[in-house]
Motif scaffolding. Structure first.
Motif, PDB file in Angstrom:
ATOM      1  N   ILE A 203       0.863  -1.181   0.000  1.00  0.00           N
ATOM      2  CA  ILE A 203       0.000   0.000   0.000  1.00  0.00           C
ATOM      3  C   ILE A 203       0.900   1.232   0.000  1.00  0.00           C
ATOM      4  CG2 ILE A 203      -1.698   1.318   1.343  1.00  0.00           C
ATOM      5  CD1 ILE A 203      -2.551  -1.497   2.497  1.00  0.00           C
ATOM      6  N   THR A 204       0.636   2.139  -0.913  1.00  0.00           N
ATOM      7  CA  THR A 204       1.347   3.417  -0.945  1.00  0.00           C
ATOM      8  C   THR A 204       0.299   4.518  -0.888  1.00  0.00           C
ATOM      9  OG1 THR A 204       3.092   2.494  -2.341  1.00  0.00           O
ATOM     10  CG2 THR A 204       2.910   4.897  -2.274  1.00  0.00           C
ATOM     11  N   TYR A 205       0.484   5.462   0.037  1.00  0.00           N
ATOM     12  CA  TYR A 205      -0.439   6.595   0.045  1.00  0.00           C
ATOM     13  C   TYR A 205       0.308   7.873   0.393  1.00  0.00           C
ATOM     14  CZ  TYR A 205      -0.826   6.163   5.214  1.00  0.00           C
ATOM     15  OH  TYR A 205      -0.573   6.108   6.568  1.00  0.00           O
ATOM     16  N   TYR A 206      -0.316   8.993   0.081  1.00  0.00           N
ATOM     17  CA  TYR A 206       0.280  10.307   0.320  1.00  0.00           C
ATOM     18  C   TYR A 206      -0.551  11.050   1.348  1.00  0.00           C
ATOM     19  CZ  TYR A 206       2.951   9.230  -3.843  1.00  0.00           C
ATOM     20  OH  TYR A 206       3.787   8.616  -4.740  1.00  0.00           O
ATOM     21  N   ALA A 207       0.101  11.482   2.407  1.00  0.00           N
ATOM     22  CA  ALA A 207      -0.591  12.225   3.467  1.00  0.00           C
ATOM     23  C   ALA A 207       0.440  12.981   4.283  1.00  0.00           C
ATOM     24  CB  ALA A 207      -1.380  11.268   4.355  1.00  0.00           C
ATOM     25  N   ALA A 208      -0.022  13.969   5.032  1.00  0.00           N
ATOM     26  CA  ALA A 208       0.890  14.739   5.892  1.00  0.00           C
ATOM     27  C   ALA A 208       1.404  13.885   7.039  1.00  0.00           C
ATOM     28  CB  ALA A 208       0.165  15.972   6.426  1.00  0.00           C
ATOM     29  N   ASP A 209       0.612  12.886   7.416  1.00  0.00           N
ATOM     30  CA  ASP A 209       0.953  12.049   8.555  1.00  0.00           C
ATOM     31  C   ASP A 209       0.563  10.607   8.279  1.00  0.00           C
ATOM     32  OD1 ASP A 209       2.094  11.961  11.061  1.00  0.00           O
ATOM     33  OD2 ASP A 209       0.914  13.695  11.737  1.00  0.00           O
ATOM     34  N   SER A 210       1.104   9.689   9.085  1.00  0.00           N
ATOM     35  CA  SER A 210       0.728   8.284   8.972  1.00  0.00           C
ATOM     36  C   SER A 210      -0.670   8.091   9.559  1.00  0.00           C
ATOM     37  CB  SER A 210       1.735   7.411   9.718  1.00  0.00           C
ATOM     38  OG  SER A 210       1.326   6.075   9.683  1.00  0.00           O
ATOM     39  N   LEU A 211      -1.656   7.862   8.680  1.00  0.00           N
ATOM     40  CA  LEU A 211      -3.055   7.782   9.107  1.00  0.00           C
ATOM     41  C   LEU A 211      -3.539   6.345   9.262  1.00  0.00           C
ATOM     42  CD1 LEU A 211      -4.483  10.511   6.701  1.00  0.00           C
ATOM     43  CD2 LEU A 211      -3.832  10.794   9.104  1.00  0.00           C
ATOM     44  N   VAL A 212      -2.778   5.407   8.707  1.00  0.00           N
ATOM     45  CA  VAL A 212      -3.170   3.999   8.706  1.00  0.00           C
ATOM     46  C   VAL A 212      -1.945   3.155   9.065  1.00  0.00           C
ATOM     47  CG1 VAL A 212      -3.868   2.096   7.174  1.00  0.00           C
ATOM     48  CG2 VAL A 212      -5.017   4.299   7.023  1.00  0.00           C
TER      49      VAL A 212
ATOM     50  N   VAL B  11      -9.045  -5.879  -1.934  1.00  0.00           N
ATOM     51  CA  VAL B  11      -8.442  -4.614  -2.372  1.00  0.00           C
ATOM     52  C   VAL B  11      -9.435  -3.463  -2.167  1.00  0.00           C
ATOM     53  CG1 VAL B  11      -7.635  -3.315  -4.403  1.00  0.00           C
ATOM     54  CG2 VAL B  11      -6.817  -5.649  -4.001  1.00  0.00           C
ATOM     55  N   ASP B  12     -10.685  -3.689  -2.552  1.00  0.00           N
ATOM     56  CA  ASP B  12     -11.702  -2.639  -2.416  1.00  0.00           C
ATOM     57  C   ASP B  12     -11.979  -2.304  -0.953  1.00  0.00           C
ATOM     58  OD1 ASP B  12     -12.106  -2.203  -5.120  1.00  0.00           O
ATOM     59  OD2 ASP B  12     -13.736  -3.667  -5.276  1.00  0.00           O
ATOM     60  N   VAL B  13     -12.034  -3.318  -0.093  1.00  0.00           N
ATOM     61  CA  VAL B  13     -12.291  -3.066   1.332  1.00  0.00           C
ATOM     62  C   VAL B  13     -11.158  -2.215   1.922  1.00  0.00           C
ATOM     63  CG1 VAL B  13     -12.546  -4.119   3.615  1.00  0.00           C
ATOM     64  CG2 VAL B  13     -13.698  -5.138   1.646  1.00  0.00           C
ATOM     65  N   VAL B  14      -9.917  -2.543   1.581  1.00  0.00           N
ATOM     66  CA  VAL B  14      -8.772  -1.763   2.087  1.00  0.00           C
ATOM     67  C   VAL B  14      -8.806  -0.345   1.513  1.00  0.00           C
ATOM     68  CG1 VAL B  14      -6.252  -1.556   2.075  1.00  0.00           C
ATOM     69  CG2 VAL B  14      -7.327  -3.781   2.527  1.00  0.00           C
ATOM     70  N   ALA B  15      -9.089  -0.225   0.213  1.00  0.00           N
ATOM     71  CA  ALA B  15      -9.156   1.105  -0.426  1.00  0.00           C
ATOM     72  C   ALA B  15     -10.251   1.960   0.225  1.00  0.00           C
ATOM     73  CB  ALA B  15      -9.411   0.957  -1.921  1.00  0.00           C
ATOM     74  N   ASN B  16     -11.395   1.351   0.487  1.00  0.00           N
ATOM     75  CA  ASN B  16     -12.491   2.093   1.127  1.00  0.00           C
ATOM     76  C   ASN B  16     -12.108   2.520   2.547  1.00  0.00           C
ATOM     77  OD1 ASN B  16     -14.018   1.767  -1.170  1.00  0.00           O
ATOM     78  ND2 ASN B  16     -15.132  -0.017  -0.408  1.00  0.00           N
ATOM     79  N   PHE B  17     -11.357   1.673   3.233  1.00  0.00           N
ATOM     80  CA  PHE B  17     -10.883   2.021   4.577  1.00  0.00           C
ATOM     81  C   PHE B  17      -9.950   3.239   4.518  1.00  0.00           C
ATOM     82  CE2 PHE B  17      -7.622   1.563   7.944  1.00  0.00           C
ATOM     83  CZ  PHE B  17      -8.444   1.736   9.057  1.00  0.00           C
TER      84      PHE B  17
ATOM     85  N   GLN C  57     -11.976   6.289   4.096  1.00  0.00           N
ATOM     86  CA  GLN C  57     -12.653   6.661   5.346  1.00  0.00           C
ATOM     87  C   GLN C  57     -11.706   7.413   6.285  1.00  0.00           C
ATOM     88  OE1 GLN C  57     -14.044   2.870   6.735  1.00  0.00           O
ATOM     89  NE2 GLN C  57     -15.583   2.711   5.110  1.00  0.00           N
ATOM     90  N   GLN C  58     -10.401   7.137   6.163  1.00  0.00           N
ATOM     91  CA  GLN C  58      -9.411   7.834   6.998  1.00  0.00           C
ATOM     92  C   GLN C  58      -8.974   9.163   6.382  1.00  0.00           C
ATOM     93  OE1 GLN C  58      -9.128   6.154   9.903  1.00  0.00           O
ATOM     94  NE2 GLN C  58     -10.470   4.754   8.781  1.00  0.00           N
ATOM     95  N   GLY C  59      -9.619   9.550   5.276  1.00  0.00           N
ATOM     96  CA  GLY C  59      -9.312  10.840   4.652  1.00  0.00           C
ATOM     97  C   GLY C  59      -8.174  10.792   3.649  1.00  0.00           C
TER      98      GLY C  59
END
Length: 335
Positions: A40-49, A174-180, A183-185
């Motif tokens: 999983i790779t995501y972009y955010a100001a902080d670790s949200l997950v 994959v979809d359940v994780v993506a939706n999660f 939900q965390q913004g």
């Protein structure tokens, strides 16, 4: 035989994502689940997950859908005489499966479990191939039209009916994780489990996410594989292939993909199908059905269904490996 060893195994090569700013860090979570790896790779100001959260989600899905877990709901259903009370995950995948069953005129069928087992691709291994008598005995147990959902209860007409959701469960995960994540913004991410992936958003510099799909060389003697690069900002990509999941018997390749209409392992020109759809559950369900259809029918079907795009690798009558794609997939390649 050399073609089997092309690196056709679909690789989600995530490239060029090194750009980061203080307000948009690139955060990665890697783990192991469902007999494969996830990234999983995501972009955010902080670790949200956290990885613990992801592992917890995937374990809950496994407790519902995994044929390899003796306590899972699907295992309980397969042992039951009449059916079981299902959870949210099992009901969701059941509904998606039934929709695909209807749309493909029965080519995608989650009741293939006894056939998968008989052909040697189930949780319990077998060394003997089924003969026509065995297939004939199994066929009355096949058919999603013999399943019934009433509220949360999934029932079956005959005790021998068993479900196998391996053709759709990973895409659903994959979809359940993506939706999660959403939900965390988190609005910019790539979720990949075992080569099945879903994408949303952009890199911090505004570029779309780049996904590499390994394509075949022109012929069996060419060493290099070229690579298709797709630049996407939304959607899902999954692949179904025959280049790994098969064995040989009497000079024939026995594929893990079974035609639920006949009970037999497919013998057609298809090597792999990569499907693009808005969500991974849909893409994952259709990639198997398109493999069973064969090239011409698969292309025709995809052109008729505007929510799908497909890239097909197949073997020509003279033995050469070739590829083709639906109109919508060519459009993705040239974005």
């Amino acid at each position: 035989m050399r073609w089997i060893f092309f690196a056709l195994a679909y690789t989600a090569t995530i490239t060029g994502m090194l750009f980061s700013t203080a307000s948009n860090r690139r955060i990665e979570i890697d783990g192991y689940a469902q007999g494969t790896t996830y990234h999983i790779t995501y972009y955010a100001a902080d670790s949200l997950v956290t990885r613990r959260q992801i592992d917890s989600i995937l374990q809950r899905i496994d407790s519902s859908l995994s044929l390899y877990k003796p306590y899972s709901l699907i295992t309980q259903f397969n042992r039951a005489a009449r059916g079981i009370a299902a959870d949210e995950h099992l009901v969701n995948v059941y509904n998606a499966s039934m929709a695909t069953y209807k749309a493909t005129s029965g080519l995608f069928d989650i009741t293939v479990a006894p056939l998968v087992q008989a052909w040697g691709f189930g949780a319990q291994k077998t060394n003997t191939l089924p003969d026509s008598t065995v297939i004939h005995q199994i066929m009355p147990c096949i058919g999603s039209n013999k399943l019934l959902l009433q509220g949360q209860f999934i029932g079956k007409q005959l005790p021998c009916i068993q479900m196998d959701m391996n053709g759709i469960a990973q895409g659903y995960s994959v979809d359940v994780v993506a939706n999660f994540l959403q939900q965390q913004g988190i609005t910019n991410y790539i979720v990949e489990i075992g080569g099945e992936l879903r994408i949303k958003g952009h890199k911090p510099n505004g570029d779309k996410m780049k996904i590499g799909i390994e394509a075949p060389p022109d012929n069996d003697t060419a060493a290099e594989t070229m690579q298709l690069i797709l630049a996407l900002d939304s959607g899902a990509i999954t692949t179904s292939g025959n280049y790994r999941k098969y064995y040989e018997s009497g000079g024939k390749k026995i594929s893990h993909l079974i035609d639920p209409r006949t009970g037999y392992s497919i013998q057609n020109e298809m090597i792999s199908v990569t499907v693009y759809a808005t969500d991974a559950t849909t893409a994952d369900a259709y990639d198997n059905a398109l493999m069973v259809m064969g090239r011409d029918s698969a292309l025709h079907f995809t052109e008729q269904h505007k929510n799908l795009a497909a890239y097909i690798i197949y073997r020509k009558p003279n033995g050469d490996v070739a590829d083709t794609a639906s109109t919508a997939f060519y459009a993705l390649m040239h974005h």
